[in-house]
Design a protein around this motif. Structure first.
Motif, PDB file in Angstrom:
ATOM      1  N   UNK A  48      34.824  23.624  41.927  1.00 26.17           N
ATOM      2  CA  UNK A  48      34.460  23.898  42.668  1.00 26.17           C
ATOM      3  C   UNK A  48      33.054  24.998  43.106  1.00 26.17           C
ATOM      4  N   UNK A  49      32.073  24.807  43.833  1.00 27.97           N
ATOM      5  CA  UNK A  49      30.784  26.367  43.763  1.00 27.97           C
ATOM      6  C   UNK A  49      31.730  27.172  43.534  1.00 27.97           C
ATOM      7  N   UNK A  50      30.415  28.049  42.820  1.00 28.64           N
ATOM      8  CA  UNK A  50      30.791  29.310  43.222  1.00 28.64           C
ATOM      9  C   UNK A  50      30.425  29.819  44.054  1.00 28.64           C
ATOM     10  N   UNK A  51      31.084  31.057  44.633  1.00 28.07           N
ATOM     11  CA  UNK A  51      30.956  32.043  45.285  1.00 28.07           C
ATOM     12  C   UNK A  51      29.992  33.216  45.457  1.00 28.07           C
ATOM     13  N   UNK A  52      29.207  33.518  46.712  1.00 31.22           N
ATOM     14  CA  UNK A  52      28.642  34.620  46.438  1.00 31.22           C
ATOM     15  C   UNK A  52      29.743  36.275  46.524  1.00 31.22           C
ATOM     16  N   UNK A  53      29.148  36.853  46.754  1.00 28.00           N
ATOM     17  CA  UNK A  53      29.341  38.176  46.424  1.00 28.00           C
ATOM     18  C   UNK A  53      30.262  38.652  47.718  1.00 28.00           C
ATOM     19  N   UNK A  54      29.862  38.048  49.249  1.00 33.00           N
ATOM     20  CA  UNK A  54      30.335  38.356  50.338  1.00 33.00           C
ATOM     21  C   UNK A  54      31.667  37.771  50.324  1.00 33.00           C
ATOM     22  N   UNK A  55      31.475  36.650  49.801  1.00 31.93           N
ATOM     23  CA  UNK A  55      32.788  35.084  50.272  1.00 31.93           C
ATOM     24  C   UNK A  55      33.688  35.722  48.949  1.00 31.93           C
ATOM     25  N   UNK A  56      33.879  36.489  48.327  1.00 28.87           N
ATOM     26  CA  UNK A  56      34.094  37.166  47.424  1.00 28.87           C
ATOM     27  C   UNK A  56      35.039  38.263  47.788  1.00 28.87           C
ATOM     28  N   UNK A  57      34.319  39.435  47.741  1.00 26.51           N
ATOM     29  CA  UNK A  57      35.094  40.482  48.559  1.00 26.51           C
ATOM     30  C   UNK A  57      35.757  39.462  50.464  1.00 26.51           C
ATOM     31  N   UNK A  58      36.031  38.774  51.296  1.00 29.50           N
ATOM     32  CA  UNK A  58      36.801  38.526  51.836  1.00 29.50           C
ATOM     33  C   UNK A  58      37.956  38.118  51.259  1.00 29.50           C
ATOM     34  N   UNK A  59      37.467  36.852  50.402  1.00 29.21           N
ATOM     35  CA  UNK A  59      39.120  36.198  49.743  1.00 29.21           C
ATOM     36  C   UNK A  59      39.789  37.182  49.109  1.00 29.21           C
ATOM     37  N   UNK A  60      38.602  38.186  48.621  1.00 30.60           N
ATOM     38  CA  UNK A  60      39.934  39.126  47.872  1.00 30.60           C
ATOM     39  C   UNK A  60      40.377  40.144  48.491  1.00 30.60           C
ATOM     40  N   UNK A  61      39.667  40.607  50.045  1.00 29.37           N
ATOM     41  CA  UNK A  61      40.614  40.850  50.829  1.00 29.37           C
ATOM     42  C   UNK A  61      41.656  40.800  52.060  1.00 29.37           C
ATOM     43  N   UNK A  62      41.970  38.688  51.634  1.00 30.80           N
ATOM     44  CA  UNK A  62      42.987  38.391  52.541  1.00 30.80           C
ATOM     45  C   UNK A  62      43.198  38.174  51.370  1.00 30.80           C
ATOM     46  N   UNK A  63      44.436  37.728  49.782  1.00 31.45           N
ATOM     47  CA  UNK A  63      44.502  38.488  48.389  1.00 31.45           C
ATOM     48  C   UNK A  63      45.436  39.971  49.043  1.00 31.45           C
ATOM     49  N   UNK A  64      44.764  40.756  49.593  1.00 37.12           N
ATOM     50  CA  UNK A  64      44.987  41.914  49.550  1.00 37.12           C
ATOM     51  C   UNK A  64      46.926  41.892  50.686  1.00 37.12           C
ATOM     52  N   UNK A  65      45.668  41.340  51.379  1.00 39.08           N
ATOM     53  CA  UNK A  65      46.303  41.372  52.686  1.00 39.08           C
ATOM     54  C   UNK A  65      47.821  40.060  52.312  1.00 39.08           C
ATOM     55  N   UNK A  66      47.592  39.492  51.733  1.00 34.14           N
ATOM     56  CA  UNK A  66      49.198  39.099  50.882  1.00 34.14           C
ATOM     57  C   UNK A  66      49.924  39.894  49.986  1.00 34.14           C
ATOM     58  N   UNK A  67      49.056  39.986  49.178  1.00 36.48           N
ATOM     59  CA  UNK A  67      49.943  41.598  48.513  1.00 36.48           C
ATOM     60  C   UNK A  67      50.890  42.487  48.861  1.00 36.48           C
ATOM     61  N   UNK A  68      50.354  42.539  50.484  1.00 39.91           N
ATOM     62  CA  UNK A  68      50.786  43.604  51.445  1.00 39.91           C
ATOM     63  C   UNK A  68      52.323  42.982  51.980  1.00 39.91           C
ATOM     64  N   UNK A  69      51.647  41.171  52.760  1.00 41.24           N
ATOM     65  CA  UNK A  69      52.835  40.733  52.882  1.00 41.24           C
ATOM     66  C   UNK A  69      53.839  40.625  52.177  1.00 41.24           C
ATOM     67  N   UNK A  70      53.813  40.262  50.795  1.00 40.29           N
ATOM     68  CA  UNK A  70      54.827  40.128  50.299  1.00 40.29           C
ATOM     69  C   UNK A  70      55.157  41.000  49.784  1.00 40.29           C
ATOM     70  N   UNK A  71      54.688  42.351  49.829  1.00 38.49           N
ATOM     71  CA  UNK A  71      56.380  43.543  49.495  1.00 38.49           C
ATOM     72  C   UNK A  71      55.295  43.949  48.175  1.00 38.49           C
ATOM     73  N   UNK A  72      54.774  43.732  47.417  1.00 41.97           N
ATOM     74  CA  UNK A  72      54.565  44.208  46.509  1.00 41.97           C
ATOM     75  C   UNK A  72      52.921  45.140  46.027  1.00 41.97           C
ATOM     76  N   UNK A  73      52.248  45.791  47.659  1.00 43.96           N
ATOM     77  CA  UNK A  73      51.485  46.624  47.592  1.00 43.96           C
ATOM     78  C   UNK A  73      51.804  47.678  48.621  1.00 43.96           C
ATOM     79  N   UNK A  74      51.973  49.012  48.409  1.00 42.27           N
ATOM     80  CA  UNK A  74      51.841  49.516  49.732  1.00 42.27           C
ATOM     81  C   UNK A  74      51.012  48.919  50.855  1.00 42.27           C
ATOM     82  N   UNK A  75      51.825  49.149  52.327  1.00 44.84           N
ATOM     83  CA  UNK A  75      50.744  48.735  53.526  1.00 44.84           C
ATOM     84  C   UNK A  75      49.908  49.798  53.681  1.00 44.84           C
ATOM     85  N   UNK A  76      49.185  51.232  53.415  1.00 51.49           N
ATOM     86  CA  UNK A  76      48.416  51.822  53.499  1.00 51.49           C
ATOM     87  C   UNK A  76      47.083  50.924  52.954  1.00 51.49           C
ATOM     88  N   UNK A  77      47.219  49.664  51.698  1.00 52.66           N
ATOM     89  CA  UNK A  77      45.722  49.057  52.020  1.00 52.66           C
ATOM     90  C   UNK A  77      45.254  47.753  52.700  1.00 52.66           C
TER      91      UNK A  77
END
Length: 116
Positions: free
Chosen positions: A33-62
């Motif tokens: 797949x084509x490389x993403x830019x910085x903004x898209x990488x940050x949005x995808x990372x934020x979605x990963x953080x939300x997934x980690x929270x939902x899975x109980x891997x990290x605290x909800x304060x994140x």
């Protein structure tokens, strides 16, 4: 007559298979797949953080954090996005920074508190 039947059967076996494969058939070849830019990488990372929270891997304060920084880093010859989140609500100073590792195309790879 046997020769004609045998020829027809062999012909259908040899030439019929490619037709049955049809469009969209994949043999597991990776399609980069084509490389993403910085903004898209940050949005995808934020979605990963939300997934980690939902899975109980990290605290909800994140959930109240946003990307603090992002950069491309090389790990053993493979370049990845590393997106850093900071959470001052975490009492353990060693766990106040969360590093989220993303492929250059924006897929989540891993997350940790060390950045390595």
């Amino acid at each position: 007559m046997k020769t004609i039947v045998t020829t027809l059967v062999l012909s259908s076996l040899l030439f019929g298979a490619p037709v049955m494969a049809g469009g969209g058939h994949d043999h597991g070849h990776s399609h980069a797949q084509a490389p993403v830019n910085k903004g898209t990488a940050e949005k995808s990372a934020a979605m990963a953080v939300a997934s980690l929270i939902a899975g109980g891997k990290i605290d909800k304060s994140w959930s109240s954090t946003t990307a603090n920084s992002s950069e491309k880093k090389d790990f053993n010859g493979r370049t990845e996005w590393v997106v850093t989140f900071v959470n001052d609500k975490v009492t353990d100073p060693a766990k106040q920074k969360l590093y989220v590792f993303m492929s250059l195309s924006g897929e989540y790879i891993a997350a940790n508190y060390t950045g390595n």
